[in-house]
Each structure stands twice: as C-alpha cells, then as structure tokens.
Motif scaffolding. Structure first.
Motif, PDB file in Angstrom:
ATOM      1  N   ASP A  39      -0.215   6.567   5.944  1.00  0.00           N
ATOM      2  CA  ASP A  39       0.067   5.553   6.851  1.00  0.00           C
ATOM      3  C   ASP A  39       0.553   4.182   6.446  1.00  0.00           C
ATOM      4  N   ASP A  40       0.603   4.020   5.138  1.00  0.00           N
ATOM      5  CA  ASP A  40       0.804   2.540   4.785  1.00  0.00           C
ATOM      6  C   ASP A  40       0.174   1.380   5.530  1.00  0.00           C
ATOM      7  N   ILE A  41      -1.216   1.356   5.585  1.00  0.00           N
ATOM      8  CA  ILE A  41      -1.637   0.095   6.308  1.00  0.00           C
ATOM      9  C   ILE A  41      -1.574  -0.723   5.450  1.00  0.00           C
ATOM     10  N   PRO A  42      -1.738  -2.120   6.115  1.00  0.00           N
ATOM     11  CA  PRO A  42      -1.398  -3.486   5.268  1.00  0.00           C
ATOM     12  C   PRO A  42      -2.246  -3.349   3.889  1.00  0.00           C
ATOM     13  N   MET A  43      -3.612  -2.861   4.110  1.00  0.00           N
ATOM     14  CA  MET A  43      -4.418  -3.046   3.021  1.00  0.00           C
ATOM     15  C   MET A  43      -3.838  -2.196   1.824  1.00  0.00           C
ATOM     16  N   ALA A  44      -3.077  -1.349   2.031  1.00  0.00           N
ATOM     17  CA  ALA A  44      -2.563  -0.376   0.945  1.00  0.00           C
ATOM     18  C   ALA A  44      -1.983  -1.219  -0.281  1.00  0.00           C
ATOM     19  N   THR A  45      -1.460  -2.332   0.189  1.00  0.00           N
ATOM     20  CA  THR A  45      -0.572  -3.280  -1.010  1.00  0.00           C
ATOM     21  C   THR A  45      -1.434  -3.614  -1.852  1.00  0.00           C
ATOM     22  N   PHE A  46      -3.091  -4.067  -1.311  1.00  0.00           N
ATOM     23  CA  PHE A  46      -3.905  -4.775  -1.926  1.00  0.00           C
ATOM     24  C   PHE A  46      -4.804  -4.131  -2.753  1.00  0.00           C
ATOM     25  N   THR A  47      -4.751  -2.757  -2.668  1.00  0.00           N
ATOM     26  CA  THR A  47      -5.655  -2.125  -3.520  1.00  0.00           C
ATOM     27  C   THR A  47      -5.459  -2.057  -5.107  1.00  0.00           C
ATOM     28  N   VAL A  48      -6.382  -1.936  -5.808  1.00  0.00           N
ATOM     29  CA  VAL A  48      -6.115  -1.825  -7.157  1.00  0.00           C
ATOM     30  C   VAL A  48      -6.319  -0.229  -7.863  1.00  0.00           C
ATOM     31  N   PRO A  49      -5.154   0.078  -8.298  1.00  0.00           N
ATOM     32  CA  PRO A  49      -3.842  -0.346  -8.146  1.00  0.00           C
ATOM     33  C   PRO A  49      -3.140  -0.138  -6.718  1.00  0.00           C
ATOM     34  N   ALA A  50      -2.122  -0.758  -6.437  1.00  0.00           N
ATOM     35  CA  ALA A  50      -1.639  -0.753  -5.282  1.00  0.00           C
ATOM     36  C   ALA A  50      -1.131   0.706  -4.887  1.00  0.00           C
ATOM     37  N   LEU A  51      -1.303   0.997  -3.679  1.00  0.00           N
ATOM     38  CA  LEU A  51      -1.450   2.501  -3.182  1.00  0.00           C
ATOM     39  C   LEU A  51       0.067   3.190  -2.632  1.00  0.00           C
ATOM     40  N   THR A  52       0.376   4.038  -3.514  1.00  0.00           N
ATOM     41  CA  THR A  52       1.276   4.959  -3.452  1.00  0.00           C
ATOM     42  C   THR A  52       1.124   5.674  -1.869  1.00  0.00           C
ATOM     43  N   THR A  53       2.017   5.562  -0.914  1.00  0.00           N
ATOM     44  CA  THR A  53       1.721   6.169   0.532  1.00  0.00           C
ATOM     45  C   THR A  53       2.746   6.595   1.265  1.00  0.00           C
ATOM     46  N   VAL A  54       2.574   7.278   2.267  1.00  0.00           N
ATOM     47  CA  VAL A  54       3.667   7.559   3.192  1.00  0.00           C
ATOM     48  C   VAL A  54       3.581   6.672   4.420  1.00  0.00           C
ATOM     49  N   ARG A  55       4.749   6.196   4.625  1.00  0.00           N
ATOM     50  CA  ARG A  55       4.939   5.227   5.905  1.00  0.00           C
ATOM     51  C   ARG A  55       6.026   5.923   7.020  1.00  0.00           C
ATOM     52  N   ARG A  65       3.981  23.450  25.030  1.00  0.00           N
ATOM     53  CA  ARG A  65       4.688  23.556  26.435  1.00  0.00           C
ATOM     54  C   ARG A  65       5.379  22.265  26.576  1.00  0.00           C
ATOM     55  N   ALA A  66       5.322  21.401  25.788  1.00  0.00           N
ATOM     56  CA  ALA A  66       6.013  19.973  26.045  1.00  0.00           C
ATOM     57  C   ALA A  66       7.166  19.600  25.001  1.00  0.00           C
ATOM     58  N   LEU A  67       7.622  18.367  24.996  1.00  0.00           N
ATOM     59  CA  LEU A  67       8.276  18.194  24.179  1.00  0.00           C
ATOM     60  C   LEU A  67       8.068  16.913  23.413  1.00  0.00           C
ATOM     61  N   ALA A  68       8.252  16.827  22.043  1.00  0.00           N
ATOM     62  CA  ALA A  68       7.863  15.798  21.138  1.00  0.00           C
ATOM     63  C   ALA A  68       9.040  15.390  20.462  1.00  0.00           C
ATOM     64  N   ARG A  69       8.842  13.953  20.334  1.00  0.00           N
ATOM     65  CA  ARG A  69       9.678  13.251  19.412  1.00  0.00           C
ATOM     66  C   ARG A  69       9.266  13.132  18.001  1.00  0.00           C
ATOM     67  N   LEU A  70       9.756  13.713  17.189  1.00  0.00           N
ATOM     68  CA  LEU A  70       9.028  13.537  15.359  1.00  0.00           C
ATOM     69  C   LEU A  70       9.836  12.700  14.727  1.00  0.00           C
ATOM     70  N   PHE A  71       9.315  11.896  14.146  1.00  0.00           N
ATOM     71  CA  PHE A  71       9.784  10.850  13.266  1.00  0.00           C
ATOM     72  C   PHE A  71       9.390  11.217  11.875  1.00  0.00           C
ATOM     73  N   ARG A  72      10.444  11.107  10.855  1.00  0.00           N
ATOM     74  CA  ARG A  72      10.266  11.382   9.629  1.00  0.00           C
ATOM     75  C   ARG A  72       9.856  10.174   8.669  1.00  0.00           C
ATOM     76  N   PRO A  73       8.697  10.212   8.175  1.00  0.00           N
ATOM     77  CA  PRO A  73       8.152   9.334   7.323  1.00  0.00           C
ATOM     78  C   PRO A  73       8.859   8.990   6.000  1.00  0.00           C
ATOM     79  N   GLU A  74       8.507   7.944   5.225  1.00  0.00           N
ATOM     80  CA  GLU A  74       9.104   7.776   3.852  1.00  0.00           C
ATOM     81  C   GLU A  74       7.953   7.633   3.007  1.00  0.00           C
ATOM     82  N   LEU A  75       8.513   7.954   1.474  1.00  0.00           N
ATOM     83  CA  LEU A  75       7.453   7.745   0.723  1.00  0.00           C
ATOM     84  C   LEU A  75       7.545   6.148   0.165  1.00  0.00           C
ATOM     85  N   VAL A  76       6.378   5.654   0.153  1.00  0.00           N
ATOM     86  CA  VAL A  76       6.557   4.215  -0.558  1.00  0.00           C
ATOM     87  C   VAL A  76       5.926   4.283  -2.022  1.00  0.00           C
ATOM     88  N   VAL A  77       6.452   4.245  -3.238  1.00  0.00           N
ATOM     89  CA  VAL A  77       5.891   4.363  -4.170  1.00  0.00           C
ATOM     90  C   VAL A  77       5.244   3.067  -5.022  1.00  0.00           C
TER      91      VAL A  77
END
Lengths: 387, 387
Positions: free
Chosen positions: B273-289, B342-354
């Motif tokens: 998710d890369d929520i704002p808090m992810a930058t401020f954990t110890v250690p800073a969190l690797t996540t998917v944005r 039965r419906a259409l979806a638009r899928l967005f590709r996330p990226e890894l934030v190391v």
DNA sequence: CTGAAAGCGCTAACAC
DNA sequence: GTGTTAGCGCTTTCAG
C-alpha cells in the motif's frame, strides 16, 4: 409520487400529507392512508430531496471542510462527525482546504445556495483567509472544531488544550522531570494554546523555559524526529518531551530508536490526540485523549441546532424523531461553554492516557529513582494496558 | 435570478441562457449579456443546484462508501478520489459501511432519487450483502475501487495484486530468501488475490507453502504483531514476511522490535500500500505502491464518464478546460482493461518501493551473505531515500 | 377529510 | 436575439 396518486385514485396533496406524517393541520383518513402507504411501498417510492429542498426544506447535508484527511487525527475526527451526523439523518459532504487556489472553490461549490444545512470546519483554517471571508458572507451556520484560539469569530467546539498540557506536564513532573521540552506542529491555533500552556506550566516548574526547549516543525513524523535531534544537541538535554500531536511524538519515538536513546528510561515522551497508532508505537505512547464522539455531537448540535420538536414556523419539519433524542442528550453532555473572542465555544476537557513512553526522570545522584514509578498523579486517568 | 431578470429588464430565459453560456442553439446579444452578467455579479447570484437537479441536471455529487476512513490506506484513497473529483467539479458525499444496521441507511440516504450522480465503493464490500443488493437495484452508476475479485458484478478499478506480490517475492528471492511467510488482513477480495499470488510464487520457489506460513488476522497493527509471534514459533522460522497491508507490516516491525528480532538482518518485511507511515517505521518499510491518483481518476471516469463538464457557477462564466483535459488524460493513462467476472475492471500495476526493511537472507553457512545487499532486482523500482 | 391550484428556481421547447 | 410557456417533484395554502 404522481404514480402512486393516480394508482390509488387519490390526489397528490393527500399522498404528500400522508407520506409526510402531517397530522398537524388535519386528521388523516385511516383507510386512505393505508392504501397510499401500501402503494408507495410497491412503487418503491423515494422522495426527491431536490424538490423538497426547493421549498426550503433542509437538505440534510453537512459540509465538512478538513485540512488533511491523511492526518490520522482528522481521519478519526471525520469518522466521529460522520457517525454522529448520520444518527441525525445528515450526510457529510467533504471539502478539502489544501491548495490555496482550491479553497474558495470547494467552498463555493458546497455553499451554492444553501446546498448544505451547515458547515463544519475541522482544524484551524487561520491560514486560509479567503475561505473564512467567504464563510462569513454566507447565511449557513458555520461551526469550527479545533479551530484554536485565533479565530474567535466562529463559534465552535474545542479541546481544553491548557488542561491537557497541564495534565501532561503534571504527570511528568510527578515522575521527577524538570527539563521538559516542547515540540509544536500542525495548526496555528492549537499549537499556540498548547505552547502557551506549556510555557506557563514550565514557569511554575523551572521558572522559565530553557533556550531551545521549544521546537517548531511541520506536523509530520519526520519533523518530530528532526526536532528530537535538535533537542538532543542541547545542554542540558531535556529528560522529557511534550509533543503537540501524536504524529510528532511518533517521530520522536522513531528518532529515539535511531539515536539509541531509551524510552522511557532516558527520555519520556508525551503526545496529544491519542490517534489509533499511539497504541502501537514502541513503547506505547502516553498521550492526551479528548472525547471525540461528544465533541462531534456538540459541534453538530451547534451547527444544526438540536431542534427537538422544532416548530419554529409551523412548517412540516417534524421529521426524524428517535435518533434525535439520544443525540440531544449526548450533545448537551459535557463541554464547558466559554466565551471565545466574539463567539462562544464549547470546551471539552481531555484526559491523560498513561502508557509506556513515560517513566521516572533519570537522576544522576540517585539511580534508584528509576524504580520509583508512581501511578499517575491523576487518579482519573485511565490506564491503558495495551502492548 | 428573477431579480436579475427584472433588474435588467430581460426575461428569465435570456438570463438563464447567458448564465449558462449556451451558445449552442442561438447566438447571444453582446450587450445584453454584459448587462446581465454585471447584474448577476451585483446580486451575488448563485444558481440553485436543486432547481437544476430537478431538471435532471447532474447533481455533481459523488457518493463514496468507505469501510473505514481510519485505515490510513483508505484515508489516502479518499484524498485522491476527492482531489480528482474536484478537478471535475464534483463533491464527495461520504458514507460508511461500518455497522450492519447502518449500511442500508447510509445508502438509501445517498441514493434517494439520484442524489448522487454516481457511487464509488472503496474497498471490498463483500460482507455487506444488503448494501450490494440495494446498489444493484439502482440506476446510478456504481464503480468499485479495490473490491477484490469476489464481486465480479460491479465494474471497477483495482490494483494488480498478483503483480505486486510477485514483485515483492521476486525481490525477496533475489535477496536469497526462500522461507517467506504471508500475513493476510483486511478485505476478503484483496487478501484472497494477494494470498493466491503468494501461494503461486511460493510454488515456484519452494514447491509449496510450509505449514503455518499463511496467517490470517484482522487488519490492525496489533494483529500483525500477533501473527509475527505465531510465525516465530514455527520451525523452520521464516526469514521474510510478506504482509498483505502496511498496517500489518507495521505491527510486524513492532513485534520484531519487542521480540528483539533484527530487521532486516534476521527478518525481512515487505508491506503493501505504501501508506505515509511506511516511511517512518524503523526500519523504513519496503512496500508495494500503487498509482493512487491514476486509479482515482480512472474510477471517476468510469463512474461519470469523462464528459468534460463545466465547473463553477454560471455567474462567473468560468470554464475550466485545463483541469478537465488533464483529468481526461489522466483517466485514460495506464490501467489494463481486463474482464472481471461479468463486469470490466481496469487493473493498475503497482511498483515495489525498496526501503530498509528488506535485506539479504540470513545464511548459516555463509555469514558474508549479509553484506551482499543487491540493488533491487527490479530496475524500475524507485529507491526511497527517506530515513 | 380531500382536491385544485399555485409556485419553489431553473431549463427547455417553442414562438415572436 | 429574446420573450412565452410549460413543466421538473414536491409542499401548501385555500376551497370544497
């Protein structure tokens, strides 16, 4: 509605009367009524709120202008407000006050001809002069939550910052702390009050605030950390820090971890707001919590008036019943009414939540002091056991 | 408006035409126009949206039904959505899906006779069957954001969970990890996709998922911590954890700190998710944005069609072509359109934030391995320098 | 007790 | 180019 009228062979007016439960002017036909109600149910009738509003009926829409939903404190605030709003049948329309250019806009859109029955300001909007100007020109009631002391024109509800800070500092001082620093962030209004309270408390404690003991930063964890670093370069170092918000306090805790400063052994930290995250810091954060739900209820009551059975103009505004009474109670529960500049404010007293981020002050000559960890000096404070 | 008509000696229709900038049907009088506009400004004219809506005009209101504003991820989502909405001239009406009893209510209130031009569902509402039923009976367009794969009836936009998890696991595997565990939280839909992707990736990596390596908990930090404890009791212990959300990951990091497990030396942690808090954990969190803004834009575009609406009050005669074009572009930018039930979806590709919460797997026979900390295997991933 | 009619503020055919 | 005339869906006098 016309459909249901023709379907039942009754006229629109009658249907309207029945559907609106208007026994005021005239007694309704017992039988016709049933028929109409049944028909209405069949058709799946939903009154068109616009047609209603056209006649001056309330729109049941509350505008909420928030600085930053992303701030966990305000996220919680919105939740509380919207929950309370819904028990009264209102919905919340969101507005941001972020961008300079945008502000007037969001506002205009929300106001256009009383689209909202009232407007709630969440947070200090002191830096959005145009917004406030626009707001002043409007006839919709505006009430401010946490506007701080600066804007004394708008009635509102606030937290008793003085009391909160005093309690926090009392707690620290009872733990033996004297060198207590302060980190201010977020809104001008709240910060100012909290800082003033801090300064005052320090005057009692130390006689004065040591130089550098007040840090001003933005309300982000990163800035809290930066402030901590600045404070740790001082001499004498503070043994405790009062952060004006939990968000800052979280940054302070992070900084302490990074710098290898043990909390609470070497440094005590107190926050303000009790955001959900405060339970999950390491160590769990001692902080000041305000009665959100009550405050939200009070604000909404001020905004739309807790009209009880209303009847100002004998019109048909006798809608919602049940929920309203509960809300009424809640709205009047607690909160001291105090003059605030030219307007009135209702002030709610927060309480200290003691967790693990505060402990006895480190004392050089008396290492045993660390073991004396008195219960909160404030018997009323809840003790939070979480983590 | 009638005032300004009589004031200028012109008829209402003319005024209406001028104020609405309707050159379509007929050319407007150059002079009369000026006069009217001036008068309008003087009177401080604001069109009454209700009267407009009565004619089937769009209300410019978008309903947003959110499970939990308090979840930082959704707070960010709302911010993105409301920002995008406003560039198109829409306002957001908030609805919660919290309480069982409440749901139908919030919904009903928001729908009543197309009060909203469209409804946005934020998060998986799979556990709110009544809500979905109600929604199905309505004629307002409904689009879902992050609904997960379960509810394939509603068109929507989502993140490509499979790709996100695959990237995360690829990253860990490149760091030498094999014993990778998974903690699932929050919404049924998303969790399921992410977990499926995990299982699949593990099949490639280990052949199977070791017993106990999948933990199911609520989406709270405390539950993340609990899950970590459970995982640490396993043998063999995992050397890395993929948390299905950052909120859980934060709990995991907290737990590691409490348990004295060093991150990333002994344990690598990846969030989502890369929520704002992810930058401020110890250690800073690797996540998917994921690309929030784009996703919000796409969702709104699906909901209201990218009609290029006029923004603002007719009186000032302002058309915001700029914003609208930008929005249009943004709405069509990225996102693979895929069938979704039965419906259409638009899928967005996330990226890894190391960031700093992932590192080389601890290897018994080769302690030097710890020093080999390769750059992300994925060249496209942004490197976040913060703290 | 119920119906007819007027109108909330605005837009949209149609004329003039 | 501009004025007339109907309504949108509902409430609300005022007469039956």
């Amino acid at each position: 509605m016309r459909d249901i009228a023709t379907a039942t062979g009754v006229s629109r007016s009658t249907v309207s009367r029945i559907l609106n439960d208007a026994p005021l002017t005239v007694p309704i036909a017992a039988r016709t009524r049933e028929r109409v109600l049944a028909a209405a149910r069949d058709v799946g009738y939903r009154p068109n709120p616009f047609a209603r509003a056209l006649h001056g009926a309330p729109t049941m829409l509350l505008g909420a202008i928030v600085r930053d939903i992303t701030d966990p404190f305000f996220a919680g605030a919105i939740e509380a407000v919207s929950a309370e709003a819904r028990t009264l049948g209102y919905n919340i329309v969101l507005g941001h006050a972020h961008a300079e250019a945008t502000e007037a806009y969001a506002l205009a859109a929300m106001l256009e001809a009383r689209q909202c029955d009232a407007i709630l300001l969440l947070g200090d909007m002191g830096d959005q002069p145009r917004l406030l100007d626009d707001l002043r020109d409007t006839h919709v009631p505006v009430v401010a939550l946490w506007q701080g002391s600066e804007l004394d024109l708008i009635p509102g509800v606030s937290v008793d910052n003085r009391s909160g800070i005093a309690t926090a500092i009392g707690h620290l001082s009872a733990l033996g702390h004297r060198r207590i620093a302060f980190i201010g962030g977020r809104l001008l209004g709240d910060i100012r009050e909290r800082q003033a309270a801090y300064t005052e408390a320090m005057a009692d404690l130390l006689g004065e605030v040591p130089p550098g003991y007040i840090q001003h930063v933005a309300n982000k964890p990163g800035d809290g950390e930066a402030a901590l670093r600045a404070l740790m370069r001082l001499s004498p170092r503070p043994t405790a820090i009062v952060a004006s918000t939990d968000v800052l306090a979280i940054g302070v805790l992070r900084g302490a971890l990074v710098l290898g400063i043990r909390v609470p052994e070497e440094l005590s930290v107190v926050g303000f707001d009790d955001i959900p995250m405060a339970t999950f810091t390491v160590p769990a954060l001692t902080t000041v919590r305000m009665p959100m739900a009550k405050m939200a209820a009070a604000a909404i009551a001020m905004a739309v008036g807790v009209t009880g059975r209303t009847v100002g103009d004998g019109a048909s505004d006798v809608r919602h019943h049940g929920a309203e009474d509960g809300a009424h109670e809640r709205a009047n529960e607690g909160g001291d009414v105090v003059p605030r500049g030219r307007a009135l404010a209702r002030l709610f007293r927060p309480e200290l939540v003691v967790r693990q981020s505060t402990g006895a002050a480190p004392v050089e000559h008396n290492p045993a002091a660390r073991h004396r960890r008195p219960e909160s000096h404030n018997g009323a404070s809840p003790r939070d056991r979480s983590a």
